[in-house]
Scaffold this motif. Structure first.
Motif, PDB file in Angstrom:
ATOM      1  N   THR A  47       1.062  -1.125   0.029  1.00 57.87           N
ATOM      2  CA  THR A  47       0.143   0.070   0.152  1.00 57.87           C
ATOM      3  C   THR A  47       1.060   1.330   0.049  1.00 57.87           C
ATOM      4  O   THR A  47       1.694   1.119   0.894  1.00 57.87           O
ATOM      5  CB  THR A  47      -0.969  -0.024   1.322  1.00 57.87           C
ATOM      6  OG1 THR A  47      -1.659  -1.251   1.436  1.00 57.87           O
ATOM      7  CG2 THR A  47      -1.743   1.256   1.251  1.00 57.87           C
ATOM      8  N   PRO A  48       0.578   2.229  -0.697  1.00 61.44           N
ATOM      9  CA  PRO A  48       1.258   3.464  -0.795  1.00 61.44           C
ATOM     10  C   PRO A  48       1.369   3.873   0.711  1.00 61.44           C
ATOM     11  O   PRO A  48       0.449   3.931   1.118  1.00 61.44           O
ATOM     12  CB  PRO A  48       0.574   4.621  -1.911  1.00 61.44           C
ATOM     13  CG  PRO A  48      -0.204   3.349  -2.551  1.00 61.44           C
ATOM     14  CD  PRO A  48      -0.460   2.262  -1.775  1.00 61.44           C
ATOM     15  N   HIS A  49       2.577   4.693   1.157  1.00 60.19           N
ATOM     16  CA  HIS A  49       2.594   5.122   2.176  1.00 60.19           C
ATOM     17  C   HIS A  49       1.565   6.198   2.902  1.00 60.19           C
ATOM     18  O   HIS A  49       1.131   6.193   3.775  1.00 60.19           O
ATOM     19  CB  HIS A  49       4.122   5.677   2.614  1.00 60.19           C
ATOM     20  CG  HIS A  49       4.112   6.176   4.164  1.00 60.19           C
ATOM     21  ND1 HIS A  49       4.141   5.625   5.258  1.00 60.19           N
ATOM     22  CD2 HIS A  49       4.102   7.540   4.349  1.00 60.19           C
ATOM     23  CE1 HIS A  49       4.118   6.558   6.234  1.00 60.19           C
ATOM     24  NE2 HIS A  49       4.223   7.654   5.789  1.00 60.19           N
ATOM     25  N   SER A  50       1.406   7.086   1.734  1.00 64.71           N
ATOM     26  CA  SER A  50       0.263   8.093   2.196  1.00 64.71           C
ATOM     27  C   SER A  50      -0.816   7.480   2.482  1.00 64.71           C
ATOM     28  O   SER A  50      -1.773   8.380   2.939  1.00 64.71           O
ATOM     29  CB  SER A  50       0.196   9.014   1.063  1.00 64.71           C
ATOM     30  OG  SER A  50      -0.217   8.403  -0.091  1.00 64.71           O
ATOM     31  N   THR A  51      -1.298   6.470   1.957  1.00 63.73           N
ATOM     32  CA  THR A  51      -2.626   6.047   2.365  1.00 63.73           C
ATOM     33  C   THR A  51      -2.785   4.696   3.276  1.00 63.73           C
ATOM     34  O   THR A  51      -3.935   4.281   3.627  1.00 63.73           O
ATOM     35  CB  THR A  51      -3.513   5.585   1.059  1.00 63.73           C
ATOM     36  OG1 THR A  51      -2.513   4.435   0.350  1.00 63.73           O
ATOM     37  CG2 THR A  51      -3.593   6.625   0.048  1.00 63.73           C
ATOM     38  N   ARG A  52      -1.694   4.424   3.771  1.00 61.60           N
ATOM     39  CA  ARG A  52      -1.528   3.097   4.612  1.00 61.60           C
ATOM     40  C   ARG A  52      -1.961   3.737   6.106  1.00 61.60           C
ATOM     41  O   ARG A  52      -1.477   4.586   6.951  1.00 61.60           O
ATOM     42  CB  ARG A  52      -0.135   2.814   4.680  1.00 61.60           C
ATOM     43  CG  ARG A  52       0.055   1.280   5.448  1.00 61.60           C
ATOM     44  CD  ARG A  52       1.367   1.123   5.563  1.00 61.60           C
ATOM     45  NE  ARG A  52       2.050   0.743   4.283  1.00 61.60           N
ATOM     46  CZ  ARG A  52       3.187   1.491   4.025  1.00 61.60           C
ATOM     47  NH1 ARG A  52       3.479   2.270   4.458  1.00 61.60           N
ATOM     48  NH2 ARG A  52       3.591   0.984   2.659  1.00 61.60           N
ATOM     49  N   THR A  53      -2.974   2.843   6.711  1.00 60.88           N
ATOM     50  CA  THR A  53      -3.311   3.052   8.215  1.00 60.88           C
ATOM     51  C   THR A  53      -2.349   2.112   8.880  1.00 60.88           C
ATOM     52  O   THR A  53      -1.543   1.524   8.372  1.00 60.88           O
ATOM     53  CB  THR A  53      -4.537   2.463   8.475  1.00 60.88           C
ATOM     54  OG1 THR A  53      -4.696   0.831   8.018  1.00 60.88           O
ATOM     55  CG2 THR A  53      -5.542   3.058   7.314  1.00 60.88           C
ATOM     56  N   SER A  54      -2.582   2.370  10.169  1.00 60.88           N
ATOM     57  CA  SER A  54      -1.692   1.644  11.065  1.00 60.88           C
ATOM     58  C   SER A  54      -1.942   0.160  11.285  1.00 60.88           C
ATOM     59  O   SER A  54      -1.124  -0.531  11.291  1.00 60.88           O
ATOM     60  CB  SER A  54      -1.952   2.367  12.717  1.00 60.88           C
ATOM     61  OG  SER A  54      -1.328   3.486  12.768  1.00 60.88           O
ATOM     62  N   ALA A  55      -3.314  -0.238  11.164  1.00 62.30           N
ATOM     63  CA  ALA A  55      -3.521  -1.483  11.019  1.00 62.30           C
ATOM     64  C   ALA A  55      -3.070  -2.134   9.823  1.00 62.30           C
ATOM     65  O   ALA A  55      -2.414  -3.342   9.995  1.00 62.30           O
ATOM     66  CB  ALA A  55      -5.043  -1.501  10.852  1.00 62.30           C
ATOM     67  N   GLU A  56      -3.136  -1.607   8.657  1.00 63.47           N
ATOM     68  CA  GLU A  56      -2.209  -1.965   7.440  1.00 63.47           C
ATOM     69  C   GLU A  56      -0.853  -2.131   7.574  1.00 63.47           C
ATOM     70  O   GLU A  56      -0.267  -3.081   7.120  1.00 63.47           O
ATOM     71  CB  GLU A  56      -2.467  -0.988   6.404  1.00 63.47           C
ATOM     72  CG  GLU A  56      -4.237  -1.147   5.862  1.00 63.47           C
ATOM     73  CD  GLU A  56      -4.561  -0.205   4.729  1.00 63.47           C
ATOM     74  OE1 GLU A  56      -5.526  -0.246   4.098  1.00 63.47           O
ATOM     75  OE2 GLU A  56      -3.826   1.002   4.799  1.00 63.47           O
TER      76      GLU A  56
END
Length: 276
Positions: free
Chosen positions: A2-11
């Motif tokens: 997942t691109p860093h800018s859209t990655r959640t803590s859970a991901e």
């Protein structure tokens, strides 16, 4: 990924749990340019080895041996640098926190909050870190047995945050020396949380140079390879382009030019252990 800018803590935590991964960077933020250089070198070396990477550096080293030792640029400038590195490199970033009141500010700029080994039993700090909703990486104190980490993790989990990482960084062995007991790795893994081997602080000689700590960076690859063979999911490495000129932890820092080879070796060992 997942691109860093859209990655959640859970991901991000799911990616780290899947492993293998490396957390690396200079001990302290000496300059923005040096930190960015290390971040891109880490990104490239990890990609070539097929490993997930997280950039680490500290805006304040609050536990230096001497009051005259360099501590870093401070919280405001340091977090600005970390945010820029995070954006430019695309890597997740982590840094140390020392006080409960730091948590809210720092959590806005980083992906993982790191609890220093000396502070691993500080209940208020652990609870505040857990309440942030961020991933929390706790380093096992040099004075702590591995089975006591269960209680450390339980403090964070008590506020509903189970995004926890636990890091081995050696155990005090007399004065100014540390030893690594590989039995600690499966013991800490019994917590159910991913275990990391800090292969650079583990070869540190705390206070071994009088007003600063010493170390033996020759042993870093040995500790890292052994820990990966023992089953850790991540390795922590402090690295610097010129360790002998580093402003913090130079004696136990890996030379940046040696990082690609070591990560290739670790990836090869990981591929064997995961097959088993």
């Amino acid at each position: 990924m997942t691109p860093h800018s859209t990655r959640t803590s859970a991901e991000l935590y799911a990616e780290l749990k899947a492993g293998p991964f490396v957390i690396a960077g200079p001990c302290v933020l000496e300059s923005y340019e040096l930190a960015l250089e290390v971040a891109f070198a880490l990104k490239n070396a990890a990609a070539q080895a097929g490993l997930y990477a997280v950039f680490k550096s500290s805006y304040d080293k609050a536990n230096r041996t001497s009051a005259q030792s360099f501590r870093g640029p401070g919280v405001d400038l340091g977090l600005e640098w970390l945010a820029r590195i995070r954006e430019e490199s695309g890597l997740p970033v982590t840094t140390d926190i020392h006080e409960p009141q730091d948590v809210a500010q720092v959590a806005q700029f980083v992906d993982i909050l790191q609890i220093p080994a000396f502070l691993c039993r500080q209940t208020a700090l652990l609870l505040s870190a857990g309440q942030s909703g961020k991933i929390v990486n706790v380093k096992k104190g040099q004075f702590l047995s591995p089975w006591e980490m269960e209680h450390v993790c339980a403090k964070i989990a008590s506020v509903g945050n189970r995004q926890i990482l636990v890091t081995e960084r050696g155990t005090s062995f007399g004065y100014n020396n540390l030893v690594v007991d590989m039995r600690s790795l499966p013991i800490m893994a019994a917590t159910g949380y991913p275990v990391i081997m800090d292969a650079t602080h583990s070869v540190q000689l705390p206070g071994g140079q009088g007003a600063s700590s010493g170390g033996d960076r020759r042993m870093v690859p040995v500790i890292a390879r052994a820990a990966v063979a023992a089953g850790v999911q991540g390795v922590f490495l402090e690295c610097h382009p010129e360790p002998d000129q580093a402003l913090c932890d130079g004696p136990n820092s890996l030379r940046l030019s040696d990082l690609p080879k070591l990560l290739q070796q670790l990836a090869a060992i990981w591929s064997v252990t995961r097959e088993q």
